[in-house]
Design a protein around this motif. Structure first.
Motif, PDB file in Angstrom:
ATOM      1  N   ALA A  85      -3.583   4.802  -7.565  1.00 50.07           N
ATOM      2  CA  ALA A  85      -1.902   5.374  -7.438  1.00 50.07           C
ATOM      3  C   ALA A  85      -1.237   3.626  -7.498  1.00 50.07           C
ATOM      4  CB  ALA A  85      -1.465   5.525  -6.007  1.00 50.07           C
ATOM      5  N   PHE A  86       0.095   3.585  -7.892  1.00 50.07           N
ATOM      6  CA  PHE A  86       0.743   1.939  -8.089  1.00 50.07           C
ATOM      7  C   PHE A  86       1.496   2.219  -7.512  1.00 50.07           C
ATOM      8  CE2 PHE A  86      -1.677   2.824 -12.590  1.00 50.07           C
ATOM      9  CZ  PHE A  86      -2.138   1.485 -12.278  1.00 50.07           C
ATOM     10  N   THR A  87       1.351   1.561  -6.814  1.00 49.74           N
ATOM     11  CA  THR A  87       2.632   1.401  -5.447  1.00 49.74           C
ATOM     12  C   THR A  87       3.800  -0.193  -5.638  1.00 49.74           C
ATOM     13  OG1 THR A  87       1.250   0.569  -4.125  1.00 49.74           O
ATOM     14  CG2 THR A  87       1.709   2.414  -3.909  1.00 49.74           C
ATOM     15  N   ALA A  88       4.512  -0.349  -5.585  1.00 47.53           N
ATOM     16  CA  ALA A  88       5.554  -2.066  -5.317  1.00 47.53           C
ATOM     17  C   ALA A  88       6.768  -1.672  -3.936  1.00 47.53           C
ATOM     18  CB  ALA A  88       6.056  -1.880  -6.590  1.00 47.53           C
ATOM     19  N   GLY A  89       7.031  -2.647  -4.278  1.00 44.97           N
ATOM     20  CA  GLY A  89       8.348  -2.859  -3.370  1.00 44.97           C
ATOM     21  C   GLY A  89       8.655  -3.928  -3.199  1.00 44.97           C
ATOM     22  N   CYS A  90       9.372  -4.498  -1.553  1.00 46.41           N
ATOM     23  CA  CYS A  90      10.632  -5.638  -1.108  1.00 46.41           C
ATOM     24  C   CYS A  90       9.360  -7.348  -1.136  1.00 46.41           C
ATOM     25  CB  CYS A  90      11.031  -4.953   0.058  1.00 46.41           C
ATOM     26  SG  CYS A  90      12.662  -4.484  -0.345  1.00 46.41           S
ATOM     27  N   ASP A  91       8.197  -6.901  -0.872  1.00 39.79           N
ATOM     28  CA  ASP A  91       7.069  -8.005  -1.315  1.00 39.79           C
ATOM     29  C   ASP A  91       6.670  -8.208  -2.960  1.00 39.79           C
ATOM     30  OD1 ASP A  91       5.831  -5.995  -2.585  1.00 39.79           O
ATOM     31  OD2 ASP A  91       3.969  -5.633  -0.675  1.00 39.79           O
ATOM     32  N   ASN A  92       7.680  -7.782  -3.787  1.00 36.38           N
ATOM     33  CA  ASN A  92       7.698  -8.871  -4.809  1.00 36.38           C
ATOM     34  C   ASN A  92       6.386  -8.577  -5.951  1.00 36.38           C
ATOM     35  OD1 ASN A  92       9.928  -9.594  -4.110  1.00 36.38           O
ATOM     36  ND2 ASN A  92       9.725 -11.438  -4.438  1.00 36.38           N
ATOM     37  N   THR A  93       5.600  -7.361  -5.042  1.00 40.31           N
ATOM     38  CA  THR A  93       4.091  -7.317  -5.889  1.00 40.31           C
ATOM     39  C   THR A  93       4.194  -5.466  -5.918  1.00 40.31           C
ATOM     40  OG1 THR A  93       3.300  -7.372  -3.559  1.00 40.31           O
ATOM     41  CG2 THR A  93       2.833  -9.020  -5.144  1.00 40.31           C
ATOM     42  N   ALA A  94       3.712  -5.564  -6.870  1.00 37.73           N
ATOM     43  CA  ALA A  94       2.498  -3.736  -7.536  1.00 37.73           C
ATOM     44  C   ALA A  94       1.028  -3.917  -7.084  1.00 37.73           C
ATOM     45  CB  ALA A  94       2.944  -3.603  -8.960  1.00 37.73           C
ATOM     46  N   LYS A  95       0.390  -3.028  -6.631  1.00 38.77           N
ATOM     47  CA  LYS A  95      -0.506  -2.712  -5.996  1.00 38.77           C
ATOM     48  C   LYS A  95      -1.287  -1.399  -7.077  1.00 38.77           C
ATOM     49  CE  LYS A  95      -0.222  -4.070  -1.789  1.00 38.77           C
ATOM     50  NZ  LYS A  95      -1.154  -5.743  -1.605  1.00 38.77           N
ATOM     51  N   ILE A  96      -2.586  -1.450  -6.883  1.00 39.76           N
ATOM     52  CA  ILE A  96      -3.029  -0.355  -7.386  1.00 39.76           C
ATOM     53  C   ILE A  96      -4.200  -0.076  -6.034  1.00 39.76           C
ATOM     54  CG2 ILE A  96      -5.075  -2.543  -8.807  1.00 39.76           C
ATOM     55  CD1 ILE A  96      -5.489   0.235 -10.819  1.00 39.76           C
ATOM     56  N   TRP A  97      -4.138   1.158  -6.245  1.00 32.91           N
ATOM     57  CA  TRP A  97      -4.561   2.167  -5.150  1.00 32.91           C
ATOM     58  C   TRP A  97      -5.594   2.830  -5.768  1.00 32.91           C
ATOM     59  CZ3 TRP A  97      -1.907   5.469  -1.598  1.00 32.91           C
ATOM     60  CH2 TRP A  97      -3.100   5.981   0.044  1.00 32.91           C
ATOM     61  N   ASP A  98      -6.939   2.418  -5.929  1.00 32.98           N
ATOM     62  CA  ASP A  98      -7.800   3.559  -5.682  1.00 32.98           C
ATOM     63  C   ASP A  98      -8.056   5.089  -5.501  1.00 32.98           C
ATOM     64  OD1 ASP A  98     -10.382   4.831  -6.648  1.00 32.98           O
ATOM     65  OD2 ASP A  98     -11.282   2.965  -7.934  1.00 32.98           O
ATOM     66  N   LEU A  99      -7.916   5.888  -4.504  1.00 32.26           N
ATOM     67  CA  LEU A  99      -8.066   6.296  -4.134  1.00 32.26           C
ATOM     68  C   LEU A  99      -9.535   7.122  -3.138  1.00 32.26           C
ATOM     69  CD1 LEU A  99      -4.970   8.116  -5.278  1.00 32.26           C
ATOM     70  CD2 LEU A  99      -5.189   7.399  -3.132  1.00 32.26           C
ATOM     71  N   ALA A 100     -10.128   6.742  -4.801  1.00 36.05           N
ATOM     72  CA  ALA A 100     -11.861   7.475  -4.333  1.00 36.05           C
ATOM     73  C   ALA A 100     -12.238   6.325  -3.274  1.00 36.05           C
ATOM     74  CB  ALA A 100     -12.482   7.751  -5.412  1.00 36.05           C
ATOM     75  N   SER A 101     -12.245   5.125  -3.803  1.00 40.97           N
ATOM     76  CA  SER A 101     -12.939   3.882  -3.048  1.00 40.97           C
ATOM     77  C   SER A 101     -11.891   3.661  -1.931  1.00 40.97           C
ATOM     78  CB  SER A 101     -13.226   2.634  -4.070  1.00 40.97           C
ATOM     79  OG  SER A 101     -11.813   2.158  -4.588  1.00 40.97           O
ATOM     80  N   ASN A 102     -10.410   4.033  -2.094  1.00 40.12           N
ATOM     81  CA  ASN A 102      -9.878   3.263  -1.108  1.00 40.12           C
ATOM     82  C   ASN A 102      -9.579   2.538  -0.687  1.00 40.12           C
ATOM     83  OD1 ASN A 102      -7.643   4.173   0.820  1.00 40.12           O
ATOM     84  ND2 ASN A 102      -8.627   3.938   2.278  1.00 40.12           N
ATOM     85  N   GLN A 103      -9.822   1.121  -2.065  1.00 40.63           N
ATOM     86  CA  GLN A 103      -9.518  -0.206  -2.516  1.00 40.63           C
ATOM     87  C   GLN A 103      -7.858  -0.819  -2.544  1.00 40.63           C
ATOM     88  OE1 GLN A 103     -12.069  -2.854  -1.867  1.00 40.63           O
ATOM     89  NE2 GLN A 103     -12.577  -0.949  -0.752  1.00 40.63           N
ATOM     90  N   THR A 104      -7.494  -1.290  -2.950  1.00 37.50           N
ATOM     91  CA  THR A 104      -6.633  -1.906  -3.370  1.00 37.50           C
ATOM     92  C   THR A 104      -6.648  -3.615  -3.985  1.00 37.50           C
ATOM     93  OG1 THR A 104      -5.484  -2.743  -0.714  1.00 37.50           O
ATOM     94  CG2 THR A 104      -4.791  -0.611  -1.511  1.00 37.50           C
TER      95      THR A 104
END
Lengths: 353, 296
Positions: A85-104
Motif C-alpha cells: 500500500a502507499f500512504t501520504a499526508g501532512c508530513d510531506n512524505t509518502a510511504k510504501i507499506w509492504d503488508l506481508a512483512s509489515n515494513q514501511t
C-alpha cells in the motif's frame, strides 16, 4: 404514516442503514478508504496519523495491521498486485507499506502536504504518482530517492484519479487538468471547469471495454459534473446534477442547505456510481439513464470517503467529521465509523420499460 | 321569512384558508402553491399525487404539503379544489364566515405569533387571509383582541406566508428583506451570512468573522436567500483549514511559535483544551494561501 423520516434522523443511531460495522476504527477522522484491487482487504487513512488495514472475511471485517505517519494521513492507495500500500499526508512524505512483512519505507517527498497518492500500472512502466498542495504532481520509481518526473500544476492539488492511460487532477481555483500516461506522463488537456465552486472529488469512468472515457467531478456546492473526454456532442452528453442537499424549503422563509460532495466511486461492473456528502448520506446514480437509484438515511456525521471492492459486491463508506462546519462543530468524542453494505442489487441499473 | 340567512361560501383552499372567486382559480392556486414538486417544478393534482411523484421520480420523501398551514399540511388528504374538504372543516368555516356581518376580514400579520392550532382550535385561524380583490385599506378586525391593534394592509393577491410556530409572520413578498434574522434559538439552521444573493456564481466572499455574531458564522455561506452552502470557504479546502490547526502539527517538523491560548467562550469545548478558535490561528484571511504554506 409519512413524515416519519425527519424524526428518525434525530434519534441517536450511528448506523441508520443497518450496515456492517468495521471494528477498530481510528480515533480521529478518516480521510480516505481504499479497497484492494484483487482481494477483500480495506485500507483507511486517518487524521490520527494512522493507516489501518482490515481483511473483509466472510464472517466480517477483521483488523489486521496498522502503521503511523508523523502527521495526519490524507490519502492511501494499493499497489496493483495488492500486496503493498502507499500512504501520504501532512508530513510531506509518502510511504510504501509492504503488508506481508509489515515494513514501511519513505518513497516520495514534497514541500507541502501530499493530498493524493495513486499507483500507475502502465504497460511499459509502473510508478507512484503524488499530488501536493505545493502545486506539483510527481512520479516516482519507488526505488529512487528523486522523482523521475515533476509536472507543475496550476494550483494546489485537491483531487486525483488514475486509470491507465488516463489521469485527471482537480485543483484549487477550479483547475482541471487531464494527463495521458502512455510512454511518459504528459499533460493532455486543461479543461474549463463545468462547475462553479471548489473541486472536491473526481473519479474516472470507463466504457464497456474498461477504457477510460470521462470523469465525474464533485464540488462543495452539492453538484456533480459528468464529463466525457471525447464526444461529438459535448453539449448533450456532458451534464451536471445536484446532490447532497436538504429538501427544497416547503415554507418561503426556510433556506435549503447545500453540502459538499466528499467522494465519488464508480461500480466497475455496472457503470453506476455512488456519491457521498457532508450531509451524511450516500446516493447511488445511473449516469446513463440520468436517474437516482437510491439515497441512504442520514448518518450523524458526514460521509468522507467511499469505494467498491474489487468484484463490486461490497460498498464501503467512512463516517467522520470533515470540517464542513468549522472547528466549532468538531466533537472529538464522536466516534468514527466505516460501514460495509451489500452493493450488488442497489447499484444495478434499472431495466428499461 | 324570505330572508336567506345562509351565505354561500366562496371556493376556498383548505391548505391555506385562502378564498377565491372561482373554483377554477382555486385549482390553479393549489397546483402551483401546494402540489408543485419542489425538485422539478412539475405541478401535480393532489397531495397524494405529489407524494407518489416525488418517491417514484426523485426517490425523495415529502414530509408536508408546501406552503400549507401547519395543521393543514397533511399529505394524505385527497383534496381537489373544494372537493374532499372534511365536512367538519367546511362547517367550521361556514359558521365563522357567517358569524360576522362583514366577510371582508383581514389577515392578522406582522408581529403576531401564531399558535399552532389543533383541529379544535381552528376558529382562531379561519378568519385570516380573506382578501377579496379590489379591496384596499386597513379595517379593524371585528373581534380584535387588544394587542393586535391596527392590521397593516395586505397587498392584493399576495400569498400570505404560512405562519411558523413561535415566529412572526411576514408577507411572502418581503422575504428577501427580512430574511431570517439572527435567531439564537435555532442553531440547526444558522442564518445565512449574506442575505439576499450578495454572492454571485464566481467568488463568494470569505465567511465573515465578526466576533459579534460568531455563533452563527464561520462555516456556512448563503448562496442566495433560500440556499446556504455548508462549507467554510470556496477558496480553500476543508483539509487545508484543518491541517493548519496546531493539534495536527504538534508532532511534526519545525516548532511553531506558540499561539496565544484563548479559553473557549462557551463551555462546549472543555473536553478538548488543545483547540483554538478559528479566529486565533493564522493565516489571516486576506493572506494568500501560497504564503502560509511556507510555515510547514
Amino acid at each position: 404514516m409519512f413524515g416519519g423520516s425527519t424524526s428518525v434522523s434525530h434519534t441517536p443511531n450511528h448506523n441508520p442503514n443497518k450496515d456492517i460495522e468495521v471494528p477498530s476504527c481510528p480515533d480521529d477522522s478518516i480521510s480516505k478508504i481504499s479497497f484492494s484491487p484483487n482481494a477483500n482487504y480495506l485500507l483507511a487513512s486517518s487524521w490520527d496519523n494512522s493507516v489501518r488495514c482490515w481483511e473483509v472475511a466472510d464472517t466480517g471485517p477483521v483488523a489486521k495491521a496498522q502503521i503511523a505517519h508523523s502527521a495526519p494521513v490524507l490519502s492511501c492507495c494499493w499497489h496493483a498486485d495488492g500486496t503493498k500500500a502507499f500512504t501520504a499526508g501532512c508530513d510531506n512524505t509518502a510511504k510504501i507499506w509492504d503488508l506481508a512483512s509489515n515494513q514501511t519505507m519513505d518513497v516520495a517527498a514534497h514541500e507541502s502536504p501530499i493530498r493524493s497518492v495513486n499507483w500507475v500500472q502502465g504497460k511499459s512502466y509502473s510508478c507512484l504518482m503524488t499530488g501536493s498542495w505545493d502545486k506539483t504532481l510527481k512520479f516516482w520509481d519507488t526505488r529512487a530517492p528523486t522523482p523521475s518526473l515533476v509536472l507543475q500544476l496550476p494550483e494546489r492539488c485537491y483531487c486525483v484519479d488514475v486509470q491507465y492511460p488516463m489521469a485527471v487532477v482537480g485543483t484549487a481555483n477550479r483547475g482541471l487538468v487531464v494527463y495521458q500516461l502512455e510512454n511518459q506522463p504528459s499533460e493532455y488537456k486543461k479543461i474549463d471547469s463545468p462547475l462553479k465552486y471548489q473541486h472536491r472529488c473526481i473519479s474516472i469512468f470507463t466504457d464497456k471495454n474498461q477504457q477510460p472515457t470521462g470523469f465525474a467531478l464533485g464540488s462543495i456546492e452539492g453538484r456533480v459534473a459528468i464529463h466525457y473526454m471525447q464526444t461529438t456532442n459535448p453539449g448533450k452528453d456532458n451534464f451536471t446534477f445536484k446532490c447532497h442537499r436538504s429538501a427544497p424549503p416547503s415554507q418561503p422563509n426556510q433556506a435549503q442547505e447545500i453540502y459538499a460532495v466528499n467522494d465519488i466511486a464508480f461500480h466497475h461492473q455496472h457503470g453506476t456510481l455512488s456519491t457521498v456528502g457532508s450531509d451524511g448520506r450516500f446516493s447511488f446514480w445511473d449516469k446513463d439513464a440520468r436517474m437516482k437509484l437510491k439515497t441512504s438515511e442520514a448518518m450523524e456525521q458526514p460521509i468522507v470517503s467511499c469505494g467498491f471492492n474489487y468484484d463490486g459486491q461490497i460498498f464501503g463508506y467512512a463516517v467522520s467529521y470533515d470540517w464542513s462546519k468549522g472547528h466549532e462543530n468538531y466533537f472529538s468524542q464522536k466516534k468514527n465509523y466505516i460501514f460495509l453494505r451489500k452493493a450488488e442489487d442497489d447499484l444495478r441499473p434499472k431495466k428499461k420499460k | 321569512m324570505g330572508r336567506k340567512r345562509k351565505k354561500i361560501l366562496k371556493p376556498w383552499c383548505w391548505y391555506c384558508e385562502r378564498e377565491f372567486e372561482e373554483e377554477k382559480v382555486l385549482i390553479h392556486h393549489q397546483k402551483s402553491k401546494h402540489f408543485k414538486c419542489q425538485y422539478c417544478q412539475k405541478k401535480l393534482y393532489t397531495g397524494p399525487g405529489l407524494v407518489i411523484h416525488c418517491s417514484q421520480v426523485h426517490k425523495e420523501t415529502v414530509t408536508e404539503i408546501p406552503n400549507a398551514f401547519p395543521h393543514r399540511n397533511n399529505l394524505e388528504m385527497d383534496i381537489y379544489g373544494t372537493e374532499g374538504i372534511p365536512e367538519k372543516d367546511r362547517l367550521e368555516r361556514e359558521r365563522n364566515r357567517g358569524a360576522g356581518d362583514d366577510p371582508k376580514r383581514y389577515k392578522q400579520e406582522t408581529g403576531i405569533a401564531f399558535v399552532p392550532a389543533p383541529p379544535g382550535m381552528i376558529p382562531m385561524m379561519s378568519g385570516i387571509p380573506m382578501m377579496p380583490p379590489g379591496h384596499h385599506g386597513a379595517v379593524p378586525l371585528p373581534m380584535m383582541s387588544p394587542q393586535f391593534g391596527m392590521v397593516p394592509p395586505m397587498p392584493v393577491g399576495a400569498m400570505p406566508a404560512p405562519p411558523l410556530p413561535g415566529r412572526p409572520m411576514f408577507p411572502s413578498g418581503m422575504q428577501g428583506g427580512i430574511h431570517s434574522s439572527t435567531e439564537p434559538g435555532h442553531p440547526a439552521l444558522p442564518p445565512p451570512l449574506f442575505p439576499s444573493g450578495s454572492i454571485s456564481a464566481d467568488i463568494p466572499p470569505a465567511p465573515a468573522r465578526q466576533p459579534s455574531n460568531r455563533k452563527n458564522v464561520g462555516y456556512a455561506v448563503a448562496l442566495n436567500e433560500n440556499a446556504t452552502l455548508m462549507h467554510p470557504d470556496n477558496e480553500i479546502s476543508m483539509e487545508e483549514l484543518r491541517a493548519m490547526l496546531p493539534r495536527y502539527q504538534s508532532q511534526h517538523l519545525i516548532p511553531r511559535q506558540p499561539l496565544p491560548f484563548t479559553p473557549p467562550a462557551q463551555g462546549e469545548f472543555q473536553g478538548a483544551p488543545l483547540l483554538y478558535s478559528r479566529q486565533d490561528y493564522p493565516p489571516p484571511r486576506h493572506m494568500h494561501m501560497s504564503h502560509s504554506y511556507k510555515q510547514y
